[in-house]
Design a protein around this motif. Structure first.
Motif, mmCIF file in Angstrom:
data_model
loop_
_atom_site.group_PDB
_atom_site.id
_atom_site.type_symbol
_atom_site.label_atom_id
_atom_site.label_comp_id
_atom_site.label_asym_id
_atom_site.label_seq_id
_atom_site.Cartn_x
_atom_site.Cartn_y
_atom_site.Cartn_z
ATOM 1 N N MET A 33 0.813 -1.215 0.000
ATOM 2 C CA MET A 33 0.000 0.000 0.000
ATOM 3 C C MET A 33 0.852 1.273 0.000
ATOM 4 S SD MET A 33 -3.049 -1.355 0.110
ATOM 5 C CE MET A 33 -4.082 0.043 0.405
ATOM 6 N N GLY A 34 2.156 1.136 0.253
ATOM 7 C CA GLY A 34 3.028 2.303 0.289
ATOM 8 C C GLY A 34 2.876 3.143 1.537
ATOM 9 N N ILE A 35 2.538 2.480 2.657
ATOM 10 C CA ILE A 35 2.379 3.164 3.938
ATOM 11 C C ILE A 35 3.139 2.381 4.999
ATOM 12 C CG2 ILE A 35 0.171 4.261 3.364
ATOM 13 C CD1 ILE A 35 -1.280 2.037 4.811
ATOM 14 N N SER A 36 3.246 2.923 6.197
ATOM 15 C CA SER A 36 3.968 2.240 7.267
ATOM 16 C C SER A 36 3.114 1.115 7.871
ATOM 17 C CB SER A 36 4.358 3.226 8.366
ATOM 18 O OG SER A 36 3.212 3.645 9.090
ATOM 19 N N GLN A 37 3.794 0.189 8.509
ATOM 20 C CA GLN A 37 3.099 -0.906 9.189
ATOM 21 C C GLN A 37 2.219 -0.367 10.309
ATOM 22 O OE1 GLN A 37 3.970 -2.126 12.576
ATOM 23 N NE2 GLN A 37 2.187 -3.450 12.424
ATOM 24 N N MET A 38 2.679 0.669 10.989
ATOM 25 C CA MET A 38 1.887 1.265 12.068
ATOM 26 C C MET A 38 0.583 1.845 11.517
ATOM 27 S SD MET A 38 1.372 1.861 15.198
ATOM 28 C CE MET A 38 2.909 1.431 15.947
ATOM 29 N N ARG A 39 0.651 2.465 10.349
ATOM 30 C CA ARG A 39 -0.567 3.025 9.740
ATOM 31 C C ARG A 39 -1.538 1.900 9.366
ATOM 32 N NH1 ARG A 39 -1.851 8.312 7.529
ATOM 33 N NH2 ARG A 39 0.092 8.774 8.554
ATOM 34 N N VAL A 40 -1.005 0.795 8.863
ATOM 35 C CA VAL A 40 -1.861 -0.359 8.556
ATOM 36 C C VAL A 40 -2.539 -0.842 9.833
ATOM 37 C CG1 VAL A 40 -1.887 -2.794 7.848
ATOM 38 C CG2 VAL A 40 -0.637 -1.111 6.486
ATOM 39 N N SER A 41 -1.769 -0.951 10.901
ATOM 40 C CA SER A 41 -2.319 -1.402 12.177
ATOM 41 C C SER A 41 -3.446 -0.483 12.650
ATOM 42 C CB SER A 41 -1.209 -1.446 13.225
ATOM 43 O OG SER A 41 -1.721 -1.828 14.472
ATOM 44 N N ARG A 42 -3.219 0.817 12.590
ATOM 45 C CA ARG A 42 -4.243 1.776 13.019
ATOM 46 C C ARG A 42 -5.484 1.698 12.129
ATOM 47 N NH1 ARG A 42 0.126 6.369 13.801
ATOM 48 N NH2 ARG A 42 0.784 5.875 15.902
ATOM 49 N N ARG A 43 -5.256 1.639 10.827
ATOM 50 C CA ARG A 43 -6.397 1.570 9.903
ATOM 51 C C ARG A 43 -7.190 0.290 10.088
ATOM 52 N NH1 ARG A 43 -5.637 4.612 4.225
ATOM 53 N NH2 ARG A 43 -4.912 6.555 5.109
ATOM 54 N N LEU A 44 -6.497 -0.815 10.353
ATOM 55 C CA LEU A 44 -7.221 -2.062 10.604
ATOM 56 C C LEU A 44 -8.147 -1.914 11.809
ATOM 57 C CD1 LEU A 44 -4.572 -4.849 9.969
ATOM 58 C CD2 LEU A 44 -6.765 -4.583 8.811
ATOM 59 N N GLY A 45 -7.638 -1.337 12.870
ATOM 60 C CA GLY A 45 -8.458 -1.131 14.063
ATOM 61 C C GLY A 45 -9.668 -0.264 13.780
ATOM 62 N N GLN A 46 -9.442 0.838 13.084
ATOM 63 C CA GLN A 46 -10.537 1.751 12.762
ATOM 64 C C GLN A 46 -11.508 1.125 11.770
ATOM 65 O OE1 GLN A 46 -8.261 4.985 11.223
ATOM 66 N NE2 GLN A 46 -7.690 5.769 13.227
ATOM 67 N N THR A 47 -10.958 0.436 10.782
ATOM 68 C CA THR A 47 -11.778 -0.139 9.722
ATOM 69 C C THR A 47 -12.636 -1.287 10.236
ATOM 70 O OG1 THR A 47 -10.145 0.512 8.075
ATOM 71 C CG2 THR A 47 -11.693 -1.195 7.425
ATOM 72 N N ARG A 48 -12.093 -2.093 11.124
ATOM 73 C CA ARG A 48 -12.890 -3.188 11.691
ATOM 74 C C ARG A 48 -13.991 -2.660 12.592
ATOM 75 N NH1 ARG A 48 -7.952 -6.619 13.641
ATOM 76 N NH2 ARG A 48 -8.535 -5.448 15.463
ATOM 77 N N ALA A 49 -13.750 -1.545 13.236
ATOM 78 C CA ALA A 49 -14.741 -0.993 14.162
ATOM 79 C C ALA A 49 -15.928 -0.374 13.430
ATOM 80 C CB ALA A 49 -14.092 0.050 15.063
ATOM 81 N N ARG A 50 -15.693 0.206 12.271
ATOM 82 C CA ARG A 50 -16.771 0.915 11.554
ATOM 83 C C ARG A 50 -17.951 -0.002 11.180
ATOM 84 N NH1 ARG A 50 -15.243 4.397 6.458
ATOM 85 N NH2 ARG A 50 -13.997 5.431 8.008
ATOM 86 N N PRO A 51 -17.736 -1.121 10.488
ATOM 87 C CA PRO A 51 -18.878 -2.000 10.170
ATOM 88 C C PRO A 51 -19.574 -2.537 11.421
ATOM 89 C CG PRO A 51 -16.999 -2.585 8.811
ATOM 90 C CD PRO A 51 -16.509 -1.596 9.841
ATOM 91 N N ARG A 52 -18.787 -2.801 12.440
ATOM 92 C CA ARG A 52 -19.368 -3.290 13.697
ATOM 93 C C ARG A 52 -20.319 -2.259 14.282
ATOM 94 N NH1 ARG A 52 -14.818 -3.848 17.157
ATOM 95 N NH2 ARG A 52 -14.183 -5.420 15.677
ATOM 96 N N ARG A 53 -19.871 -0.992 14.316
ATOM 97 C CA ARG A 53 -20.738 0.078 14.839
ATOM 98 C C ARG A 53 -21.996 0.229 14.000
ATOM 99 N NH1 ARG A 53 -16.012 3.089 15.121
ATOM 100 N NH2 ARG A 53 -16.654 4.206 13.257
ATOM 101 N N GLU A 54 -21.819 0.232 12.677
ATOM 102 C CA GLU A 54 -22.964 0.436 11.783
ATOM 103 C C GLU A 54 -24.006 -0.672 11.900
ATOM 104 O OE1 GLU A 54 -21.895 1.149 7.722
ATOM 105 O OE2 GLU A 54 -20.477 2.725 8.261
ATOM 106 N N THR A 55 -23.560 -1.900 12.038
ATOM 107 C CA THR A 55 -24.520 -3.002 12.086
ATOM 108 C C THR A 55 -25.173 -3.127 13.465
ATOM 109 O OG1 THR A 55 -22.720 -4.580 12.527
ATOM 110 C CG2 THR A 55 -23.465 -4.353 10.260
ATOM 111 N N LEU A 56 -24.509 -2.652 14.492
ATOM 112 C CA LEU A 56 -25.093 -2.728 15.839
ATOM 113 C C LEU A 56 -25.976 -1.543 16.160
ATOM 114 C CD1 LEU A 56 -22.070 -4.157 17.846
ATOM 115 C CD2 LEU A 56 -24.087 -5.370 17.003
ATOM 116 N N ASP A 57 -25.834 -0.449 15.424
ATOM 117 C CA ASP A 57 -26.671 0.740 15.681
ATOM 118 C C ASP A 57 -28.078 0.562 15.178
ATOM 119 O OD1 ASP A 57 -24.666 2.036 16.963
ATOM 120 O OD2 ASP A 57 -24.093 3.295 15.255
#
Length: 63
Positions: A39-63
Motif C-alpha cells: 500500500m506504500g504506507i507504514s506498518q503502524m498506519r496499517v495497524s491503526r487503519r485495521l483497528g478503525q476499519t474493523r470498528a466501523r462495520p461493527r458500529r454500523e450493524t449494531l446501531d
C-alpha cells in the motif's frame, strides 16, 4: 449479533483503500508489514487503519 449480510453491506461502503487493507490482511493472509509495503504506507498506519476499519462495520450493524 449482526448478521453476515449487514456486515457485508457495511464493508462495501468502506473506502477502497480500507477494503484493500482488510482483504490483504484477512483474506490474502498477508502480514501487516507486507500489506504496508504493497500500500506504500507504514506498518503502524496499517495497524491503526485495521483497528478503525474493523470498528466501523461493527458500529454500523449494531446501531
Amino acid at each position: 449479533m449482526a448478521d453476515r449480510e449487514s456486515v457485508k453491506e457495511a464493508v462495501r461502503r468502506l473506502p477502497s483503500r480500507e477494503r484493500a487493507i482488510l482483504y490483504l490482511r484477512f483474506f490474502a493472509d498477508w502480514s501487516q508489514g507486507r500489506s504496508a509495503e504493497r500500500m506504500g504506507i507504514s506498518q503502524m498506519r496499517v495497524s491503526r487503519r485495521l483497528g478503525q476499519t474493523r470498528a466501523r462495520p461493527r458500529r454500523e450493524t449494531l446501531d
